[in-house]
Scaffold this motif. Structure first.
Motif, PDB file in Angstrom:
ATOM      1  N   TYR A  92       2.144  -2.344  -8.586  1.00 13.64           N
ATOM      2  CA  TYR A  92       2.766  -2.839  -7.365  1.00 13.64           C
ATOM      3  C   TYR A  92       1.925  -2.607  -6.126  1.00 13.64           C
ATOM      4  CZ  TYR A  92       6.539  -3.993  -4.126  1.00 13.64           C
ATOM      5  OH  TYR A  92       7.292  -4.567  -3.136  1.00 13.64           O
ATOM      6  N   PHE A  93       0.999  -1.623  -6.166  1.00 13.37           N
ATOM      7  CA  PHE A  93       0.232  -1.237  -4.984  1.00 13.37           C
ATOM      8  C   PHE A  93      -1.260  -1.444  -5.230  1.00 13.37           C
ATOM      9  CE2 PHE A  93       4.128   1.275  -4.950  1.00 13.37           C
ATOM     10  CZ  PHE A  93       4.615   0.995  -3.676  1.00 13.37           C
ATOM     11  N   SER A  94      -1.904  -2.112  -4.281  1.00 14.39           N
ATOM     12  CA  SER A  94      -3.338  -2.377  -4.419  1.00 14.39           C
ATOM     13  C   SER A  94      -4.192  -1.274  -3.815  1.00 14.39           C
ATOM     14  CB  SER A  94      -3.697  -3.706  -3.753  1.00 14.39           C
ATOM     15  OG  SER A  94      -3.442  -3.652  -2.352  1.00 14.39           O
ATOM     16  N   HIS A  95      -3.621  -0.461  -2.913  1.00 14.17           N
ATOM     17  CA  HIS A  95      -4.352   0.615  -2.254  1.00 14.17           C
ATOM     18  C   HIS A  95      -3.461   1.853  -2.210  1.00 14.17           C
ATOM     19  CE1 HIS A  95      -6.613  -2.864  -0.928  1.00 14.17           C
ATOM     20  NE2 HIS A  95      -7.536  -2.096  -0.385  1.00 14.17           N
ATOM     21  N   ALA A 111      -1.791   2.047 -15.356  1.00  9.77           N
ATOM     22  CA  ALA A 111      -1.183   0.719 -15.412  1.00  9.77           C
ATOM     23  C   ALA A 111      -2.000  -0.281 -14.604  1.00  9.77           C
ATOM     24  CB  ALA A 111       0.252   0.772 -14.893  1.00  9.77           C
ATOM     25  N   SER A 112      -2.694   0.209 -13.584  1.00 10.85           N
ATOM     26  CA  SER A 112      -3.575  -0.624 -12.770  1.00 10.85           C
ATOM     27  C   SER A 112      -4.642   0.270 -12.158  1.00 10.85           C
ATOM     28  CB  SER A 112      -2.783  -1.345 -11.672  1.00 10.85           C
ATOM     29  OG  SER A 112      -2.246  -0.407 -10.756  1.00 10.85           O
ATOM     30  N   LYS A 113      -5.638  -0.335 -11.544  1.00  9.03           N
ATOM     31  CA  LYS A 113      -6.693   0.426 -10.892  1.00  9.03           C
ATOM     32  C   LYS A 113      -6.750   0.055  -9.406  1.00  9.03           C
ATOM     33  CE  LYS A 113     -10.062   2.047 -14.238  1.00  9.03           C
ATOM     34  NZ  LYS A 113     -11.505   2.120 -14.558  1.00  9.03           N
ATOM     35  N   PRO A 114      -5.842   0.632  -8.619  1.00  9.76           N
ATOM     36  CA  PRO A 114      -5.866   0.342  -7.180  1.00  9.76           C
ATOM     37  C   PRO A 114      -7.092   0.955  -6.524  1.00  9.76           C
ATOM     38  CG  PRO A 114      -4.389   2.163  -7.647  1.00  9.76           C
ATOM     39  CD  PRO A 114      -4.825   1.627  -8.979  1.00  9.76           C
ATOM     40  N   PHE A 173       0.849  -1.187   0.000  1.00  9.32           N
ATOM     41  CA  PHE A 173       0.000   0.000   0.000  1.00  9.32           C
ATOM     42  C   PHE A 173       0.892   1.248   0.000  1.00  9.32           C
ATOM     43  CE2 PHE A 173      -1.527  -3.141   3.253  1.00  9.32           C
ATOM     44  CZ  PHE A 173      -2.324  -3.877   2.389  1.00  9.32           C
ATOM     45  N   ILE A 174       0.320   2.369  -0.414  1.00  3.34           N
ATOM     46  CA  ILE A 174       1.080   3.623  -0.443  1.00  3.34           C
ATOM     47  C   ILE A 174       0.154   4.773  -0.077  1.00  3.34           C
ATOM     48  CG2 ILE A 174       0.713   3.973  -2.939  1.00  3.34           C
ATOM     49  CD1 ILE A 174       3.645   5.064  -2.997  1.00  3.34           C
TER      50      ILE A 174
END
Length: 257
Positions: A136-139, A188-191, A116-117
């Motif tokens: 790399y980060f989900s949240h 790149a992703s949808k955290p 997380f970040i």
């Protein structure tokens, strides 16, 4: 819980850097997760450094009953981006630092769902910038984040050398991934995202604007507001809300016997 102050050499920045790490007690980490400990990268704002969260908030006390590790780096005044003057802070924090941390602590999780970040002001921007441009980060959480630079013309005009040194020209910024408005259209992703901003904060309009765009783009956004200005009194309280929001074993102190 242990607090470790680490100095390492950054190959990206070609200089020694410092990072603080809060490491959970073994008794707080279940046997099944001892090689898969969740991690929160916690970013400072302008004028801060790797010590800011330790000095200005109760983050050590808040996580002492959790299974969470906290990593607190510094980007100086570099806004967590690869600047036009050759200091690649984005690469140093988003790409190099996780590997450095894994070298020191190989039992910290490498899974996105356990990484997380979060950050405040400049660090809120950094948290979203890094999370949206990596997988790399989900949240990712922002407190009073500089999430949009719309309406910031006066600040830019007051110190053009600084802002141009960070992002280049306005046209270059608008077309780059440093512009969250552009990045959220092709991330790149949808955290999962969290944002908080005080009603009296000068960044409140920017947070309102980006929240609407994130929700329209289909992001899972938890957006909360309350009375508050741009200062540590509010961030020190709101970081506990972030900890409650994260998928970790977090127990508030008042619930403990």
């Amino acid at each position: 819980m242990a607090l470790l102050k680490i100095e390492y050499y950054s190959e990206v920045l070609e200089m020694n850097r410092q990072v603080n790490v809060i490491y959970p007690e073994s008794s707080k980490v279940e046997a099944i997760t001892k090689s898969d400990i969740p991690v929160l990268y916690l970013l400072h704002g302008m004028s801060g450094n790797e010590n800011s969260w330790l000095q200005r908030s109760a983050i050590e006390r808040l996580v002492r009953h959790s299974n969470l590790a906290i990593v607190m780096p510094s980007t100086d005044l570099g806004f967590y981006v690869n600047t036009t003057y050759g200091m690649h802070y984005y690469d140093a924090i988003a790409k190099e630092l996780p590997q450095v941390i894994r070298n020191f602590f190989p039992n910290l999780s490498q899974k996105p769902e356990k990484n997380f970040i979060a950050g405040l002001s400049m660090g809120g921007y950094g948290a979203y910038r890094i999370a949206l441009s990596s997988n790399y980060f989900s949240h990712a959480a922002s407190l009073s984040g500089a999430l949009s630079f719309e309406g910031m013309e006066a600040a830019q005009e007051a110190n053009p050398a600084y802002w141009n040194g960070l992002f280049g020209s306005l046209e270059a910024f608008e077309q780059s991934d440093n512009n969250l408005n552009k990045l959220l259209k092709a991330p790149a992703s949808k955290p999962k995202l969290y944002a908080w901003c005080g009603h009296q904060d000068y960044l409140y309009p920017a947070n309102q604007a980006i929240a609407e765009k994130l929700q329209s783009a289909g992001f899972d956004l938890t957006y909360e507001t309350a009375d508050g200005t741009h200062e540590w009194y509010y961030w020190a309280k709101q970081i506990e809300r972030v900890l409650e929001w994260l998928p970790i074993d977090y127990v508030k102190e008042e619930r403990l016997s």
